[in-house]
Scaffold this motif. Structure first.
Motif, PDB file in Angstrom:
ATOM      1  N   ARG A   1       0.833  -1.211   0.000  1.00 41.53           N
ATOM      2  CA  ARG A   1       0.000   0.000   0.000  1.00 41.53           C
ATOM      3  C   ARG A   1       0.863   1.254   0.000  1.00 41.53           C
ATOM      4  O   ARG A   1       0.558   2.234  -0.686  1.00 41.53           O
ATOM      5  N   ALA A   2       1.956   1.220   0.755  1.00 46.06           N
ATOM      6  CA  ALA A   2       2.839   2.391   0.817  1.00 46.06           C
ATOM      7  C   ALA A   2       3.440   2.687  -0.553  1.00 46.06           C
ATOM      8  O   ALA A   2       3.487   3.846  -0.990  1.00 46.06           O
ATOM      9  N   ARG A   3       3.889   1.644  -1.247  1.00 42.04           N
ATOM     10  CA  ARG A   3       4.464   1.861  -2.576  1.00 42.04           C
ATOM     11  C   ARG A   3       3.413   2.369  -3.559  1.00 42.04           C
ATOM     12  O   ARG A   3       3.698   3.226  -4.402  1.00 42.04           O
ATOM     13  N   GLN A   4       2.223   1.834  -3.483  1.00 40.89           N
ATOM     14  CA  GLN A   4       1.157   2.278  -4.375  1.00 40.89           C
ATOM     15  C   GLN A   4       0.818   3.746  -4.147  1.00 40.89           C
ATOM     16  O   GLN A   4       0.557   4.489  -5.093  1.00 40.89           O
ATOM     17  N   GLN A   5       0.839   4.183  -2.902  1.00 45.03           N
ATOM     18  CA  GLN A   5       0.456   5.552  -2.570  1.00 45.03           C
ATOM     19  C   GLN A   5       1.581   6.550  -2.812  1.00 45.03           C
ATOM     20  O   GLN A   5       1.325   7.709  -3.157  1.00 45.03           O
ATOM     21  N   GLU A   6       2.832   6.105  -2.646  1.00 47.48           N
ATOM     22  CA  GLU A   6       3.960   7.030  -2.718  1.00 47.48           C
ATOM     23  C   GLU A   6       4.477   7.249  -4.136  1.00 47.48           C
ATOM     24  O   GLU A   6       5.180   8.232  -4.389  1.00 47.48           O
ATOM     25  N   ASN A   7       4.153   6.350  -5.060  1.00 45.61           N
ATOM     26  CA  ASN A   7       4.663   6.476  -6.424  1.00 45.61           C
ATOM     27  C   ASN A   7       3.767   7.436  -7.205  1.00 45.61           C
ATOM     28  O   ASN A   7       2.880   7.033  -7.952  1.00 45.61           O
ATOM     29  N   ARG A   8       4.018   8.728  -7.029  1.00 50.94           N
ATOM     30  CA  ARG A   8       3.152   9.742  -7.629  1.00 50.94           C
ATOM     31  C   ARG A   8       3.268   9.772  -9.152  1.00 50.94           C
ATOM     32  O   ARG A   8       2.274  10.008  -9.847  1.00 50.94           O
TER      33      ARG A   8
ATOM     34  N   ALA B   1       1.211   6.874 -10.401  1.00 47.59           N
ATOM     35  CA  ALA B   1      -0.215   7.109 -10.156  1.00 47.59           C
ATOM     36  C   ALA B   1      -0.806   8.049 -11.201  1.00 47.59           C
ATOM     37  O   ALA B   1      -1.941   7.865 -11.659  1.00 47.59           O
TER      38      ALA B   1
ATOM     39  N   SER C   1       0.005  -3.582  -9.444  1.00 46.39           N
ATOM     40  CA  SER C   1      -1.367  -3.687  -9.931  1.00 46.39           C
ATOM     41  C   SER C   1      -1.489  -4.862 -10.886  1.00 46.39           C
ATOM     42  O   SER C   1      -0.635  -5.048 -11.758  1.00 46.39           O
TER      43      SER C   1
END
Length: 390
Positions: free
Chosen positions: A73-80, A83, A115
């Motif tokens: 979750r951290a990697r998904q949220q931090e990779n702006r 995203a 993903s």
């Protein structure tokens, strides 16, 4: 804005021609794979991109490394960056993936799957080989595979059936392309369409490669937009200056002949820094970037051999430390002892052991990149005063 990536792209090759029989091709590849795994022989009929991967990935026994749910979750949220690209990637590839009974897989720049989207039947099959969100799919983890090989080659690839390193992947075709930042040259992500080897088609490779290039163009546009915003947000100071972003890309300047990107010894930070080709500068952090002005402070390069070789660049009372290899230490030592300078042949002759001028020239090139213009050329010489300490 200049791009790190070349304007021409490497030639890519699909795993099989349109209309070719996937099952027949898989049967042709099986003996080649067995010869490689059993006898460590890679026959000439193996595609070059796969042969290179087999060379890199031979005898790897690791299992795919997986992130915890929290780390994922951290990697998904931090990779702006990624995203911002996902809506375009999904628009280009997700519907095609479903129609072709493939799944769309997106990783970050380290090869971790962030993903997995597509038909549930395909996803259930991929779960069985560890092809799941949170898993890492580098060649060093799972051998030859679309994601890891695309990352290693920095180019779009299609890995078909028995071209995969591991037998449990032989029923798959994976078509992957890296997304590389046009600003930093670093891997941002990979995009992959993966499914049964029977779904293999050369058009898939073109589609995935084209999507990755479109993503890179989007990153370049976003970065240019950021430079424009930085330029508009910071009031132009009096006198000569450079305004750069966090990637050392120039947004605005006055009085300097600078390229689109500067090079700073030790990286940007508040205080005195050395900029390749421009010399000593005073750096001040501003919202979204850095404002650089000339510095009149005295500059000195100190060479320290023990306990480990390193150089210290002094600008006034501020220091920047640069670790050195043994070869780079020797080059700087010789240049310090020969103020007017030496060419590659002269450095080779002064070396303590036999070494070719070609080898010396390559090492000097790497050292000059590290020290940001402190070494001039023709002949090689230091452009600032130098002292050698024990």
């Amino acid at each position: 804005m200049s791009s790190v990536r070349p304007s021409t792209f490497p030639k890519i090759q699909a795993a099989l021609d349109a209309g070719a029989d996937p099952l027949g091709r898989a049967r042709e590849l099986l003996p080649l794979h067995r010869r490689w795994t059993q006898d460590s022989q890679i026959l000439e009929s193996v595609r070059p991109v796969i042969a290179r991967s087999w060379e890199r990935a031979h005898e790897l026994k690791n299992q795919p490394r997986a992130l915890t749910a929290q780390d994922l979750r951290a990697r998904q949220q931090e990779n702006r960056e990624l995203a911002a690209l996902m809506p375009m990637v999904e628009e280009r590839l997700l519907s095609v993936a479903g129609q072709a009974e493939n799944q769309l897989v997106v990783t970050d720049g380290e090869g971790y799957v962030l993903s997995v989207l597509g038909p549930m039947a395909v996803r259930r099959q991929s779960d069985g080989i560890g092809f799941i969100a949170g898993a890492r799919w580098l060649e060093s983890d799972v051998g030859t595979n679309g994601i890891g090989t695309a990352m290693a080659e920095r180019s779009a690839v299609q890995v078909f059936g028995p071209e995969h390193g591991r037998e449990e992947q032989h029923t798959w075709v994976c078509t992957s392309a890296p997304i590389i930042s046009p600003v930093t040259g670093k891997l941002v992500a990979t995009v992959t369409l993966a499914g049964s080897f029977r779904t293999a088609h050369p058009h898939t490779l073109a589609l995935v490669a084209g999507t990755a290039r479109e993503a890179e163009s989007e990153l370049a546009w976003q970065h240019q937009l950021g430079l424009n915003q930085l330029r508009n947000a910071v009031s132009q100071p009096e006198g000569d200056y450079l305004l750069v972003d966090e990637h050392q890309m120039v947004a605005a300047s006055r009085g300097f002949s600078a390229s689109a990107r500067i090079s700073v010894v030790g990286g940007l930070r508040a205080g005195r820094i050395w900029v390749n080709g421009l010399g000593a500068m005073a750096a001040e952090q501003v919202p979204g970037g850095w404002l650089l002005r000339r510095s009149a402070e005295q500059t000195l390069l100190e060479l320290i051999e023990r306990p480990l070789p390193h150089a210290v660049l002094w600008i006034g009372a501020e220091r920047t430390e640069v670790p050195l290899s043994a070869a780079h230490w020797r080059i700087l030592q010789l240049l310090a002892d020969n103020g007017p300078g030496l060419d590659a042949q002269g450095l080779a002759q002064a070396w303590s052991q036999p070494v070719s001028a070609v080898t010396v020239r390559a090492e000097v090139s790497r050292l000059r990149a590290k020290l940001g213009g402190l070494i001039a050329a023709r002949p090689y010489r230091l452009v600032v005063p130098v002292v050698v300490s024990g």
